[in-house]
Structures are given as structure tokens and as C-alpha cells.
Design an enzyme around this catalytic site. Structure first.
Site, PDB file in Angstrom:
ATOM      1  N   HIS A   2       1.025  -1.139   0.042  1.00 17.52           N
ATOM      2  CA  HIS A   2      -0.136  -0.057   0.045  1.00 17.52           C
ATOM      3  C   HIS A   2       0.915   1.256  -0.067  1.00 17.52           C
ATOM      4  O   HIS A   2       0.469   2.332  -0.767  1.00 17.52           O
ATOM      5  CB  HIS A   2      -0.920   0.105   1.310  1.00 17.52           C
ATOM      6  CG  HIS A   2      -2.149  -0.811   1.168  1.00 17.52           C
ATOM      7  ND1 HIS A   2      -3.079  -0.706   0.170  1.00 17.52           N
ATOM      8  CD2 HIS A   2      -2.133  -2.045   1.411  1.00 17.52           C
ATOM      9  CE1 HIS A   2      -4.034  -1.499   0.292  1.00 17.52           C
ATOM     10  NE2 HIS A   2      -3.484  -2.457   0.921  1.00 17.52           N
ATOM     11  N   ASP A  23       0.329   4.150  -2.358  1.00 15.58           N
ATOM     12  CA  ASP A  23       0.187   5.505  -2.102  1.00 15.58           C
ATOM     13  C   ASP A  23       1.045   6.512  -2.840  1.00 15.58           C
ATOM     14  O   ASP A  23       0.495   7.676  -3.271  1.00 15.58           O
ATOM     15  CB  ASP A  23       0.307   5.927  -0.621  1.00 15.58           C
ATOM     16  CG  ASP A  23      -0.944   5.210   0.310  1.00 15.58           C
ATOM     17  OD1 ASP A  23      -1.939   4.821  -0.630  1.00 15.58           O
ATOM     18  OD2 ASP A  23      -0.901   4.887   1.389  1.00 15.58           O
ATOM     19  N   GLU A  68      -8.835   4.917  -6.700  1.00 19.53           N
ATOM     20  CA  GLU A  68      -7.965   5.339  -7.633  1.00 19.53           C
ATOM     21  C   GLU A  68      -8.831   5.910  -8.662  1.00 19.53           C
ATOM     22  O   GLU A  68      -8.303   5.933 -10.004  1.00 19.53           O
ATOM     23  CB  GLU A  68      -7.395   4.191  -8.338  1.00 19.53           C
ATOM     24  CG  GLU A  68      -8.074   3.008  -8.808  1.00 19.53           C
ATOM     25  CD  GLU A  68      -8.420   1.882  -7.760  1.00 19.53           C
ATOM     26  OE1 GLU A  68      -8.894   2.148  -6.826  1.00 19.53           O
ATOM     27  OE2 GLU A  68      -8.843   0.797  -8.501  1.00 19.53           O
TER      28      GLU A  68
END
Lengths: 126, 315
Positions: free
Chosen positions: B188, B192, B218
Site C-alpha cells: 500500500h 500511495d 484510484e
């Protein structure tokens, strides 16, 4: 200006509570003398305004000029002169100027004595 | 710090002390000059006003300060030779925060000025928290873009504005292709970082008065004001190319990223203008087509038909 002799019964202490004034300024003597110099330059103008206001029986103008003088004199510790200007302010406020000329003469005497005292002290200190 | 005092002795005393305490001091001899300074944009926040002044006295000055447009609070210390309760009450009612009776001494002045400074500092702290919260409540924490609620509201507002002004409005829905795979393979944190970089590239692809928001995980919604269909097509293509052109540099190495974009231009047709929801729906449909047609591409909604349909639906 003709300077009358200071009254015998007015001691220097009563005339001018200098120490108290310096204390109020946090002990800053330099500032105190600077203020005295400003005062010596300023007070003749106020005195003249006050005298003129009395001559013209303009009670409001008497109150204003006496008020300013009272504040400055009180701040510099000039107790007697401050009292005289307070009395004049009060007369102006009450719109009764019958005794103003007399009080004005007394104020002039106090101021002349103060003027001399300031000059002498300032000369001695500097 | 502003000082308005007609008496030269008190003016000098105040100036001398306050300068010694490191305040920036402006001294004035009458109320009218003080008022003209206080109305300026970067006016001093604290004012020491003498009650009795020629022109405009301290009380009237207080009233004027308080009737000003709300802005930065001004702390007012009223200076008075009058000691009566009535006078003090009148001063406070005119809007003074505190008062000082002549002849004041240095310690009293310092204490009262400090009290004022505390109030002003408290206000500064509150204002900066408020500004920060306002920003946070409208922005996406990760990317700094507008958040879902804010961008949806902006779309509504701009649709209404465009309808009134008769301007075309461009709307884009953009979705990163196979973003789940990036998250799954790199974690993640890397995901990010990719989102942040893509957000930056989106912002770089539009005019600085367009709105870019993170609509979902997204998914991004972009609102372009006064934007014709051809300008919108060019912008969308530029954005797609900017994102796919260079892999995103991450701690896990360069990661190629592509985006699919659905576009629609809102036009006024007759008396009606498509609503924000209609535009959103049309852009979403176009985005689906872009995904189905192979991703990393831009698709356009048939705008004029869309607008007239919405017109017909509204009837």
C-alpha cells in the site's frame, strides 16, 4: 518671562515629587529627563492657551488646557502645580471662572519654580 | 502597536516603553490620523487610544473600530485621566477591551499590554486551526486534491454557473488501470506514492483554475470551467500521455502506470443545461467504454445528444 521668587513654604519635595515620578517610569532616569525637556518646551504653549481662555471666559477651553497640564504635571510628580491646574479644570467644568485668574497666577508661580528646579536638577545630573 | 495620544509627554512615554518591549510602534497625535491607519489592510492589531483627543476622541475611535468589517480582531486599550466608574463603563461599552488610568506606571502598562497580546495570540491560534480544518475538510489527505464531497459540490456549482453564463463545462472521470495489481505486488505504501505522483501529473496537465478531485480509491474527477469539447479532448489526451509517458519512480523502483479517461462537455441546449449528476453519469459511461476498449485511452460521451436527452428528460 519675569520669574517671581518661589514661595518660602513650598519645599522642593512638595513642589516636585521627582523620585516618585522616576519610580513610575520603572527607574528610567534618562527617559524622565527627556520627558522634562518635552515638558519645558510644551508647557508655555498650554499656559498661553489657558491664559487666553480665561481672558476670553471660554470655560470649555479652560477645562481642556487645564486638563492637559494637570495630566503632565501629575505624571512628572509636580504635585502643587498639578493641584492648581486641577482646580482650574474643575472651574472650567463648572463654568464658573470667577476665581480662575487668581488660580492661574498661582499656577504660573508654581510652574516658574518647577521650571527652575528642572533646569537646576537636569544641569546637576547631566 | 498603534498609539494615538495628543499629549507629547504621554506619547513619548508609551513609545519609549513599548519599543523597549520590542513592539513595532506607530505614534499619532490625533484620532483622525489613527483612524486612517487602522482602516488599512495591515493595520496594527493593538491600539492604545487616548480618551481626549482633538478631531476624533478615543471613544468615537473605539466605536468606529468595532463597526468595521469583521476581520482580524483589534485589541483596544483606552487611556483615560478620568477615574469614574461611569467613564470606564462608557469606554468599555464603546468597544474598548481594557482601560488604563493616567498616571499609569510602567508595570501596569506592561501587564495590560501583555493581557492584550495573549488575547491576540489566542485568536491567531484559533484562526490558523480554523484555516487548517477548512482545508482538511475539503481536501484528500493523501494527495492534497479536493476530496469526494468537495469535488462533487464543485461540479454542481460549476454546472450551475456554466448554465447561467452560457459557457461549456468539461468533466473528466479518470481511473488508474489495474491499480489493484500495484497495491498487491508492491504494498500500500508504494500504491500511495503512485497515487500522489499521478495526482501531481493530473494537476500539471490542467489549467490552474480547473478542479481536480480524488473521487474514490484510484478514481479522479476533474472539472474544467469554460472548456470547449476540443480543448477538453486535448487536455484529456495530454493527461493520459503525461501519466503513461514516464514510469512513476518509487522506492520499489520505476512503475509504469496508465489511466483510462471518460470525458463529457456540458453545453446549453435551448433553455436547459445538463445537471452535475448527468455530466457525472455521462463521463462515467465514457470511462467504462475506455476500459472496455483496452484501457490507457480517452473516450468521449456524445455530448450534444446527452444534453438534449437531459433536456427531454427534464420536460
Amino acid at each position: 518671562m519675569q520669574l517671581p521668587a518661589p514661595e518660602e513654604n513650598v519645599s522642593e519635595k512638595v513642589l516636585w515629587g521627582k523620585d516618585e515620578a522616576v519610580e513610575r517610569l520603572g527607574g528610567d532616569e534618562e527617559l524622565f529627563w527627556e520627558l522634562c525637556e518635552i515638558f519645558l518646551q510644551e508647557y508655555p504653549k498650554l499656559l498661553q492657551k489657558l491664559g487666553q481662555a480665561i481672558a476670553e471666559s471660554d470655560a470649555v477651553a479652560v477645562m481642556r488646557a487645564a486638563h492637559s497640564l494637570k495630566g503632565e504635571l501629575g505624571y512628572l510628580g509636580a504635585v502643587e502645580a498639578s493641584k492648581a491646574s486641577r482646580a482650574l479644570e474643575h472651574m472650567g467644568h463648572e463654568k464658573n471662572l470667577s476665581e480662575a485668574a487668581e488660580m492661574f497666577a498661582s499656577l504660573e508661580r508654581h510652574l516658574a519654580a518647577l521650571h527652575r528646579a528642572m533646569k537646576v536638577s537636569a544641569g546637576a545630573t547631566r | 502597536m498603534l498609539i494615538a495620544e495628543d499629549d507629547p509627554i504621554f506619547r513619548r512615554v508609551l513609545e519609549s516603553w513599548l519599543q523597549k518591549w520590542n513592539y513595532r510602534v506607530i505614534t499619532l497625535e490625533n484620532g483622525l490620523d489613527a483612524w486612517s491607519i487602522l482602516q488599512q489592510k495591515d493595520a496594527p492589531q493593538m491600539a492604545i487610544l487616548d480618551w481626549m483627543m482633538p478631531g476624533l476622541d478615543g471613544i468615537e475611535l473605539c466605536r468606529r473600530i468595532r463597526s468595521q468589517q469583521p476581520g482580524h480582531y483589534k485589541y483596544v486599550l483606552l487611556l483615560t485621566a478620568k477615574g469614574s466608574k461611569e467613564d470606564i463603563v462608557a469606554g468599555l461599552e464603546a468597544g474598548a477591551d481594557d482601560y488604563l488610568t493616567k498616571p499609569f506606571d510602567v508595570n501596569e502598562l506592561r501587564a495590560r499590554v501583555r493581557a492584550g497580546k495573549r488575547i491576540l495570540e489566542l485568536q491567531d491560534a484559533l484562526l490558523s486551526v480554523q484555516t487548517e480544518l477548512q482545508f482538511q475538510s475539503a481536501h484528500d489527505h493523501l494527495t492534497g486534491l479536493w476530496n469526494h464531497g468537495a469535488i462533487a459540490g464543485l461540479l454542481q456549482r460549476e454546472a450551475q454557473r456554466s448554465a447561467r453564463m452560457g459557457h461549456p463545462l468539461g468533466v473528466m472521470m479518470a481511473d488508474l488501470d489495474h491499480f489493484k495489481r500495484i497495491n498487491d505486488s508492491y504494498g500500500h505504501q508504494t500504491g500511495d506514492a503512485v497515487l500522489r505522483e499521478v495526482a501531481g501529473r493530473m494537476l500539471a496537465s490542467v489549467r490552474n483554475y480547473d478542479y481536480v478531485g480524488r473521487y474514490g480509491g484510484e478514481e479522479f474527477l476533474i472539472v474544467l470551467t469554460e472548456c470547449t469539447a476540443s480543448a477538453l479532448a486535448a487536455t484529456a489526451e495530454r493527461m493520459r500521455a503525461c501519466i503513461s509517458g514516464t514510469p512513476v519512480a518509487t522506492d520499489a523502483g520505476p512503475i509504469p502506470v496508465t489511466v483510462s479517461i471518460g470525458c463529457v462537455t456540458g453545453h446549453a441546449t435551448g433553455p436547459s443545461f445538463p445537471k452535475g449528476e448527468d455530466l457525472l453519469h455521462a463521463a462515467d459511461t465514457a470511462l467504462y467504454r475506455a476500459k472496455n476498449n483496452g484501457r490507457n485511452r480517452v473516450e468521449h460521451a456524445p455530448e450534444t445528444r446527452m444534453a438534449s436527452q437531459s433536456h427531454a428528460a427534464a420536460q
